[in-house]
Design an enzyme around this catalytic site. Structure first.
Site, PDB file in Angstrom:
ATOM      1  N   GLY A 105     -54.568  11.711  52.968  1.00 31.52           N
ATOM      2  CA  GLY A 105     -54.610  13.152  53.167  1.00 31.52           C
ATOM      3  C   GLY A 105     -54.650  13.441  54.653  1.00 31.52           C
ATOM      4  N   GLY A 107     -56.174  13.834  57.620  1.00 35.29           N
ATOM      5  CA  GLY A 107     -57.500  13.565  58.167  1.00 35.29           C
ATOM      6  C   GLY A 107     -57.767  14.226  59.494  1.00 35.29           C
ATOM      7  CE  LYS A 128     -50.432  13.189  64.855  1.00 36.68           C
ATOM      8  NZ  LYS A 128     -49.129  12.481  65.015  1.00 36.68           N
ATOM      9  CG  ASP A 140     -62.512  11.653  66.226  1.00 40.50           C
ATOM     10  OD1 ASP A 140     -61.371  11.795  65.737  1.00 40.50           O
ATOM     11  OD2 ASP A 140     -62.704  11.188  67.366  1.00 40.50           O
ATOM     12  NE  ARG A 191     -46.311  16.587  62.368  1.00 37.53           N
ATOM     13  CZ  ARG A 191     -46.907  15.403  62.139  1.00 37.53           C
ATOM     14  NH1 ARG A 191     -46.633  14.361  62.890  1.00 37.53           N
ATOM     15  NH2 ARG A 191     -47.784  15.282  61.165  1.00 37.53           N
ATOM     16  CG  ASP A 267     -49.167   7.375  54.992  1.00 36.70           C
ATOM     17  OD1 ASP A 267     -49.032   6.176  54.683  1.00 36.70           O
ATOM     18  OD2 ASP A 267     -49.675   7.744  56.073  1.00 36.70           O
ATOM     19  CG  ASN A 268     -46.620   7.534  58.600  1.00 38.19           C
ATOM     20  OD1 ASN A 268     -47.327   8.517  58.393  1.00 38.19           O
ATOM     21  ND2 ASN A 268     -47.050   6.481  59.251  1.00 38.19           N
TER      22      ASN A 268
END
Length: 502
Positions: A105, A107, A128, A140, A191, A267-268
């Site tokens: 997900g 993050g 991002k 973080d 983005r 996921d990319n």
């Protein structure tokens, strides 16, 4: 996964943005079932400051950022102030990371919504580095300045090279430090993407334990990205085939310019066919198919030569999620999926060899073209020849002896290539024009990117970055003022590792 923190940071996001900017948001993804995302707002930052703005991209989106003061711009692109129609969410997805399946997900990313341009095109607007989300795990949620500038530089270079890609609208410093190996200046990148739907999004849908989730997502993707497939006999098989074809074309284009993505996890991989998630990405200098730059790719899974194979592997994972939709018979569904996946190598080869023909000025097809190309690439591998500069030199039609002095093997190949050119119809002027539009003079070379990032992050000097951006914005032009950026790195300047920045 649902998180009831929609107002968690709302006290810092209540001001309105100048309506003359021209935002026009829609939120079609948010109309999917709520297990596909979590609502929340960006974590406020202390002292945002604009580093770079992409006014050309803004104009193409129908946005006018010039109506904002620098302070207003910094507040907007840090998430301290949000456009009134924004509905920020973190998207859920899964993924195979270096072959290992993980529930993931956003993050450290937040989707503000989908901006509609004056011509009706739809683009995701995503922050991002905007703070922790329910998907952050132990992260973080923040980003350091240098990796965000790397994405800005390389994604803009890819756009100028005519390769499908997400783009970068802005980078702002947060005025805060992020801890990596050492304290680093924090930053947020904005983005722009056709969407952020990934192979991993389908893997997440499949993980919901019911076929309804997969169908809902597939129908949404067809509506948003492949609307001409709605009336196909088997729209889900057509979706699979189209995604395969787009990815074959995309990876072929990467290979043709010597680009290494670095983290081709599922996921990319974008369902829309764009290059997405620039982390430890880089361009090769001397030609070597085994080249790996990413510090985390210790076994070379995503090395340059392996990118087509990894794309096919990822697409097989995509096909697996679609099995319940392809046919009611499991055996028939598997057979259809396998047939589609097995077509990938031929799609890729067709795109790649077509691109190599353009790079060499071959305007028709001959049976010996593959051998001619292979001979050149084998020679380049043995000689450690600079990939970009060699093809650009061929485009300039200089004497073979000037390209590779006293090299009999190259002179023999060059003579065969010249004979091949003379056998095809058309003028040599047209040949060299096509070659010059297929072989960039300038790429964002790793050592130049690192110089620019170091100057910006360590010394607050943005001039090397701005100069590099100006150079890669027109990559097919021979611009004397940027000749130094075309020079391969000296041994002491070579970059052997790149880093994700997470």
């Amino acid at each position: 996964m649902k998180d009831n923190t929609a107002t968690k940071h709302s006290e810092a996001n209540t001001q309105s943005v100048n309506p003359n900017v021209g935002w026009h948001f829609d939120h079609s993804y948010e109309r999917l079932p709520d297990y596909f995302y979590a609502r929340l707002t960006p974590v406020p930052v202390q002292a945002p400051q604009v580093v770079v703005l992409n006014h050309a991209l803004a104009a193409s989106l129908g946005l006018n950022l010039r109506v904002l003061s620098e302070q207003e711009t910094a507040a907007l692109f840090s998430g301290n102030v949000l456009p009134d129609p924004a509905h920020p969410i973190a998207q859920a997805y899964a993924g195979h990371q270096f072959g290992h399946f993980t529930m993931l997900g956003d993050g450290r990313a937040i989707l503000l919504g989908e901006h509609l341009t004056p011509t009706g095109k739809r683009f995701d607007i995503q922050f991002k580095g905007s703070g922790q989300t329910p998907f952050s795990r132990r992260g973080d949620g923040r980003a350091a300045l240098a990796p965000m500038l790397r994405e800005y530089i390389v994604s803009e270079a890819m756009h100028a090279l005519n390769i499908p890609t997400t783009r970068s609208l802005a980078v702002v410093k947060t005025g805060e430090w992020v801890m990596r190996e050492k304290p680093l200046p924090g930053a947020i990148l904005t983005r722009v993407a056709a969407s952020h739907i990934r192979v991993g999004t389908f893997q997440y849908a499949a993980g919901q334990g019911n076929d309804t989730a997969i169908k809902i997502l597939a129908d949404y993707v067809i509506q948003r990205h492949y609307s001409d497939l709605k009336d196909a006999e088997n729209p889900y098989l057509s979706l699979l085939n189209h995604v395969i074809e787009r990815q074959a074309s995309l990876v072929a284009q990467w290979m043709l310019v010597g680009f290494i993505h670095g983290v081709m996890n599922t996921d990319n991989m974008s369902i829309s066919g764009e290059t997405i998630d620039y982390g430890p990405c880089a361009f090769i200098d001397s030609y070597d198919p085994t080249t790996v730059f990413s510090s985390i790719d210790q076994h070379g899974r995503y090395r340059y030569s392996n990118q087509p194979l990894m794309a096919q592997w990822n697409l097989a994972r995509f096909a697996e999620t679609l099995l319940p939709l392809l046919d009611s018979s499991q055996d028939k569904a598997v057979a259809l999926a396998e047939e589609a996946i097995h077509a990938f190598p031929q799609h890729y080869q067709n795109q790649w060899i077509s691109g190599m023909r353009r790079k060499l000025g071959l305007l028709n097809e001959e049976a010996g073209d593959a051998e001619l190309i292979a001979t050149l690439l084998n020679w380049m591998t043995q000689q450690k020849t600079d990939y970009t500069n060699l093809f650009r030199a061929l485009s300039a039609d200089g004497p073979a002896e000037e390209i590779a002095p006293h090299n009999a093997e190259f002179l023999t190949w060059h003579a065969k290539w010249k004979s091949r050119l003379l056998r095809q119809p058309g003028s040599m002027d047209n040949v060299h024009h096509i070659m010059q539009q297929s072989n960039p003079a300038i790429i964002p070379r790793n050592h130049r990117v690192e110089e620019a990032l170091s100057a910006a992050s360590d010394h607050g000097d943005l001039s090397p970055m701005k100069r590099l951006l100006a150079a890669v914005a027109d990559p097919f032009a021979d611009l004397p003022e940027f000749n130094d950026l075309r020079t391969p790195p000296a041994p002491s300047e070579r970059i052997y590792q790149t880093f994700c920045g997470t």
